[in-house]
Motif scaffolding. Structure first.
Motif, PDB file in Angstrom:
ATOM      1  N   LEU A 273       0.934  -1.113   0.060  1.00  0.00           N
ATOM      2  CA  LEU A 273       0.022   0.089  -0.130  1.00  0.00           C
ATOM      3  C   LEU A 273       1.033   1.320   0.061  1.00  0.00           C
ATOM      4  CD1 LEU A 273      -2.641  -1.136   2.528  1.00  0.00           C
ATOM      5  CD2 LEU A 273      -2.677  -1.549   0.069  1.00  0.00           C
ATOM      6  N   LEU A 274       0.654   1.954  -1.165  1.00  0.00           N
ATOM      7  CA  LEU A 274       1.749   3.369  -1.152  1.00  0.00           C
ATOM      8  C   LEU A 274       0.869   4.416  -1.052  1.00  0.00           C
ATOM      9  CD1 LEU A 274       3.333   1.786  -4.469  1.00  0.00           C
ATOM     10  CD2 LEU A 274       4.534   1.720  -2.266  1.00  0.00           C
ATOM     11  N   GLY A 275       1.436   5.565  -0.864  1.00  0.00           N
ATOM     12  CA  GLY A 275       0.722   6.963  -0.749  1.00  0.00           C
ATOM     13  C   GLY A 275       0.798   7.665  -2.083  1.00  0.00           C
ATOM     14  N   ASN A 276      -0.067   8.343  -2.541  1.00  0.00           N
ATOM     15  CA  ASN A 276      -0.083   9.406  -3.431  1.00  0.00           C
ATOM     16  C   ASN A 276       0.108  11.024  -2.708  1.00  0.00           C
ATOM     17  OD1 ASN A 276      -0.733   7.551  -5.105  1.00  0.00           O
ATOM     18  ND2 ASN A 276      -3.143   8.038  -5.517  1.00  0.00           N
ATOM     19  N   ILE A 277       1.088  11.572  -3.010  1.00  0.00           N
ATOM     20  CA  ILE A 277       1.290  12.752  -2.575  1.00  0.00           C
ATOM     21  C   ILE A 277       1.199  13.993  -3.559  1.00  0.00           C
ATOM     22  CG2 ILE A 277       2.483  12.074  -0.587  1.00  0.00           C
ATOM     23  CD1 ILE A 277       5.104  13.156  -2.063  1.00  0.00           C
ATOM     24  N   GLU A 278       1.151  15.406  -3.006  1.00  0.00           N
ATOM     25  CA  GLU A 278       1.133  16.471  -3.851  1.00  0.00           C
ATOM     26  C   GLU A 278       2.464  17.385  -3.506  1.00  0.00           C
ATOM     27  OE1 GLU A 278      -2.008  15.552  -2.730  1.00  0.00           O
ATOM     28  OE2 GLU A 278      -2.224  14.512  -4.632  1.00  0.00           O
ATOM     29  N   PHE A 279       2.776  17.229  -2.337  1.00  0.00           N
ATOM     30  CA  PHE A 279       3.945  17.917  -1.712  1.00  0.00           C
ATOM     31  C   PHE A 279       5.015  17.035  -0.836  1.00  0.00           C
ATOM     32  CE2 PHE A 279       0.513  20.785  -2.093  1.00  0.00           C
ATOM     33  CZ  PHE A 279       1.054  21.789  -2.977  1.00  0.00           C
ATOM     34  N   PRO A 280       6.396  17.269  -1.221  1.00  0.00           N
ATOM     35  CA  PRO A 280       7.121  16.398  -0.116  1.00  0.00           C
ATOM     36  C   PRO A 280       6.850  16.118   1.199  1.00  0.00           C
ATOM     37  CG  PRO A 280       8.241  17.714  -1.711  1.00  0.00           C
ATOM     38  CD  PRO A 280       7.018  18.403  -1.575  1.00  0.00           C
ATOM     39  N   ASP A 281       6.340  17.247   1.737  1.00  0.00           N
ATOM     40  CA  ASP A 281       6.007  17.101   3.253  1.00  0.00           C
ATOM     41  C   ASP A 281       5.005  16.012   3.647  1.00  0.00           C
ATOM     42  OD1 ASP A 281       8.204  18.802   4.186  1.00  0.00           O
ATOM     43  OD2 ASP A 281       6.787  20.450   4.100  1.00  0.00           O
ATOM     44  N   GLU A 282       4.160  15.850   2.549  1.00  0.00           N
ATOM     45  CA  GLU A 282       3.016  14.765   2.880  1.00  0.00           C
ATOM     46  C   GLU A 282       3.490  13.404   3.003  1.00  0.00           C
ATOM     47  OE1 GLU A 282      -0.441  14.837   0.357  1.00  0.00           O
ATOM     48  OE2 GLU A 282       0.793  16.429  -0.527  1.00  0.00           O
ATOM     49  N   ILE A 283       4.965  13.170   2.701  1.00  0.00           N
ATOM     50  CA  ILE A 283       5.539  11.872   2.768  1.00  0.00           C
ATOM     51  C   ILE A 283       5.450  11.288   4.294  1.00  0.00           C
ATOM     52  CG2 ILE A 283       7.729  10.587   2.591  1.00  0.00           C
ATOM     53  CD1 ILE A 283       8.180  12.489   0.016  1.00  0.00           C
ATOM     54  N   ALA A 286       2.194  10.247   4.958  1.00  0.00           N
ATOM     55  CA  ALA A 286       1.843   9.043   4.318  1.00  0.00           C
ATOM     56  C   ALA A 286       2.570   7.847   5.326  1.00  0.00           C
ATOM     57  CB  ALA A 286       2.523   8.917   2.863  1.00  0.00           C
ATOM     58  N   PHE A 287       3.605   7.891   5.573  1.00  0.00           N
ATOM     59  CA  PHE A 287       4.375   6.835   6.483  1.00  0.00           C
ATOM     60  C   PHE A 287       3.735   6.695   7.720  1.00  0.00           C
ATOM     61  CE2 PHE A 287       8.587   7.527   3.878  1.00  0.00           C
ATOM     62  CZ  PHE A 287       8.031   6.767   2.917  1.00  0.00           C
ATOM     63  N   ASP A 288       3.339   7.893   8.402  1.00  0.00           N
ATOM     64  CA  ASP A 288       2.496   7.784   9.816  1.00  0.00           C
ATOM     65  C   ASP A 288       1.267   7.067   9.807  1.00  0.00           C
ATOM     66  OD1 ASP A 288       4.458   9.326  10.936  1.00  0.00           O
ATOM     67  OD2 ASP A 288       3.413  11.031  10.926  1.00  0.00           O
ATOM     68  N   LYS A 289       0.759   6.935   8.213  1.00  0.00           N
ATOM     69  CA  LYS A 289      -0.347   6.236   7.928  1.00  0.00           C
ATOM     70  C   LYS A 289      -0.349   4.900   7.598  1.00  0.00           C
ATOM     71  CE  LYS A 289      -3.581   9.370   8.451  1.00  0.00           C
ATOM     72  NZ  LYS A 289      -4.762   9.442   9.782  1.00  0.00           N
ATOM     73  N   GLY A 290       1.044   4.499   7.640  1.00  0.00           N
ATOM     74  CA  GLY A 290       1.490   3.094   7.272  1.00  0.00           C
ATOM     75  C   GLY A 290       1.667   2.824   5.801  1.00  0.00           C
ATOM     76  N   ALA A 291       2.022   4.031   4.964  1.00  0.00           N
ATOM     77  CA  ALA A 291       2.536   3.747   3.454  1.00  0.00           C
ATOM     78  C   ALA A 291       3.981   2.882   3.403  1.00  0.00           C
ATOM     79  CB  ALA A 291       2.588   4.983   2.704  1.00  0.00           C
ATOM     80  N   ALA A 292       3.824   2.066   2.578  1.00  0.00           N
ATOM     81  CA  ALA A 292       5.093   1.275   2.227  1.00  0.00           C
ATOM     82  C   ALA A 292       6.102   2.041   1.328  1.00  0.00           C
ATOM     83  CB  ALA A 292       5.036  -0.060   1.699  1.00  0.00           C
ATOM     84  N   GLY A 293       5.627   3.021   0.966  1.00  0.00           N
ATOM     85  CA  GLY A 293       6.407   3.953  -0.042  1.00  0.00           C
ATOM     86  C   GLY A 293       5.394   5.156  -1.057  1.00  0.00           C
TER      87      GLY A 293
END
Ligand code: PEP
Ligand code: MG
Length: 585
Positions: A273-283, A286-293
């Motif tokens: 499960l990966l994250g979609n982001i619009e800005f680098p800080d959302e990374i 995304a990781f706090d929510k459990g994204a694998a990348g």
């Protein structure tokens, strides 16, 4: 109390006073103000007159220098109107007599003038109507910019009601105080909706006339789960919603327990499960929510959030920051996807007749090689600092793909010659988001390292439904058998060539569709980070076998409604609390 139904695009509920943002391109709704606030409206009006006059004088002087004194005379009419005392006194007296906002009074008077001009037998008057509109827009721009500024710098919690918002306006909202969004226009996968989800703000779009029905300061409830806007709710409604908010909060709390657990099915299949982001800080989120990348980094937001386009060094810094935040987890950077609904200040040109079918995305990049090369250089330079994949959006022909790759190679050669380090074996992939590339996936699979299915656009282009148009939103469905057939074909083509495949459209984060996508063969899903815990919880409660059965059954239906109802009922059995948490009452 008034209840309006729209399209739910970002979950959650907000109960707050409203800030209303009007647009200069549509009729300004009539809004009354308290008598004590009338002097402020007069001041605002005078200020708008003053600014418009300054702007036009500057334009006149510039034209006079560039083209000579004769052409500069065309501004005489505008300046004459602005200097006309009877115009300003008409607007001032309307503010006083009807206790309305400066923008409504101005717009009403200007429209009356335009109407009078149109009725004149003399063609000279009729030709001036365009100038009257122009002047109205110019002054409204100043009056409305103030409200926009206020929305970006709120001093207390509020929900924002607007006719429409651009993705960049949404991204620059004051995140500390904006508690919810409601707009007249928009669809589920419009980029504004995507940004609202990324910000975790409850949002409802496609309300048609909400902005005309709410006045600044009205209490409203935005229910982003059911797609409802309640204007001026009674005490009972507010109490009911407060209880509902509490239940929803409890449900979200239960989700936090799965964040640190692996996304693995009951029969031991890992699902990335990966994250979609619009800005680098959302990374970090995304990781706090459990994204694998990160499966999709929408780089164009770097361009949309600034007045001036970022240069190579600024882009490089952003991508380097992103890859450092990603640490050793994969980061897929999508090259610029500008155009259609995503325009920068410097690139707003003559509007295209069909912007979603026009010069957007990779097409725009291939027409502006200087911009594209600068962008690719920044991505490649950042690839020296960690694991980056590069992905081209909206590929519709093989020529485009080859051209984009060739330019990437050119940039690599330049960097080599200059001794600048980068990842020579950076994986290169494409988004499959138009039917032509889905149908040709077998061929494209030979030339790329990975595919990412962009269902937001794939649905729009397969079903001929504008993804941002609320009037056709009911026709926009991921469950349409034609869409499912295309997705299946793309997955099959990728598997045959043994290349990686992800889905990064909104569909991948909607629980109704997760078992279906897994059943069709996907093992990687990229979604808005907010959706990851819920999807992970679902993944952990199902088996691949079960999903395959669901996918087979879904393929046997011939209408999107049947498919959707079936998928929903299956997921409801697997994760009933996800649906309970969203029902009011
Ligand atoms: C898509 O089209 O599915 C996608 C992920 O890209 P975007 O929403 O940015 O167009
Ligand atoms: Mg897209």
């Amino acid at each position: 109390m008034e209840i309006k139904k729209g399209i739910p695009v970002s979950p959650g509920v907000a109960i707050c006073p409203a800030v209303v943002m009007d647009a200069e391109t549509v009729r300004v709704p009539r809004r009354t103000v308290a008598h004590a606030d009338l002097p402020q409206q007069h001041d605002r009006l005078e200020d708008a007159f003053h600014r418009a006059r300054g702007e036009i004088e500057q334009l006149r002087d510039q034209v006079s220098v560039d083209l000579g004194p004769e052409p500069a005379k065309i501004f005489g009419f505008h300046l004459g109107m602005l200097a006309d005392q009877s115009l300003s006194s008409q607007v001032h007296s309307l503010i006083d007599h009807e206790a309305v906002t400066a923008e409504f009074a101005l717009s009403t008077v200007m429209r009356n003038i335009a109407k009078t001009f149109l009725q004149q037998p003399n063609a000279l008057f009729r030709e001036r109507v365009a100038d009257v509109w122009d002047l109205e827009r110019r002054m409204l721009k100043h009056l409305l910019a103030e409200v926009r500024h206020e929305a970006e710098h709120l001093i207390q919690d509020a929900v924002l009601i607007a006719h429409d918002l651009t993705p960049s306006q949404t991204a620059s909202l004051d995140k500390k105080h904006v508690r919810g969004l409601a707009t007249d226009l928009g669809g589920r996968t419009s980029h504004t909706a995507i940004v609202a989800r990324a910000l975790g703000i409850p949002a409802v779009v496609g309300l048609e006339d909400a902005s005309g029905s709410v006045s600044a300061g009205d209490t409203v409830i935005i229910d982003g789960n059911r797609g409802v806007l309640i204007i001026d709710p009674d005490q009972q409604q507010i109490e009911e919603y407060r209880r509902y908010v509490e239940r929803f909060r409890q449900f979200e709390l239960t989700l936090s327990s799965v964040i640190g657990l692996p996304a693995v099915t009951r029969d031991n299949q890992d699902i990335k499960l990966l994250g979609n982001i619009e800005f680098p800080d959302e990374i970090t989120t995304a990781f706090d929510k459990g994204a694998a990348g990160i499966g999709l980094y929408r780089t164009e937001f770097l361009f949309l959030s600034e007045e001036i386009e970022p240069n190579e060094q600024q882009q490089y810094q952003a991508f380097k920051h992103a890859v450092e935040l990603a640490e050793d987890r994969p980061l897929t950077i999508r090259t610029l996807d500008l155009g259609a609904d995503k325009w920068t200040q410097t690139r707003i040109e003559e509007p295209e007749r069909n912007p979603f079918l026009g010069c957007r995305s990779i097409r725009l990049c291939l027409q502006d090689l200087t911009m594209f090369k600068t962008h690719l250089r920044a991505i490649l330079r950042a690839s020296a600092h960690g694991k980056i994949k590069v992905m081209f959006p909206l590929i519709t022909t093989m020529m485009e793909l080859r051209q984009a790759r060739m330019i990437l190679n050119d940039v690599m050669e330049d960097l080599d010659e200059q001794g600048v380090p980068f990842d020579r074996s950076i994986p290169v992939g494409i988004m499959v988001e138009v039917p032509s590339s889905a149908l040709m996936a077998k061929v494209y699979a030979r030339e790329v390292d990975f595919f990412s299915i962009g269902t937001n656009d794939l649905i729009q282009y397969t079903l001929a439904v504008d993804r941002a148009n609320e009037r056709v939103a009911s026709l926009y469905s991921p469950a349409h058998p034609a869409v499912l057939t295309l997705i299946k074909d793309v997955i099959r083509a990728a598997k045959r060539r043994n290349i990686d495949i992800t889905c990064c459209g909104e569909m991948a984060g909607e629980i109704e569709y997760v078992p279906l996508l897994i059943g069709m063969g996907l093992r990687e899903l990229s979604m808005t980070p907010q959706a990851i815990p819920e999807v992970k919880r679902l993944v952990r409660s199902l088996s691949v076998k079960q999903c395959e059965k669901i996918a087979r059954r879904a393929a046997s239906y011939d209408s999107e409604r049947q498919v959707h109802n079936y998928l929903r009922s299956e997921v409801q059995k697997m994760l009933p609390e996800a649906f309970d948490g969203r029902t009011i009452g």
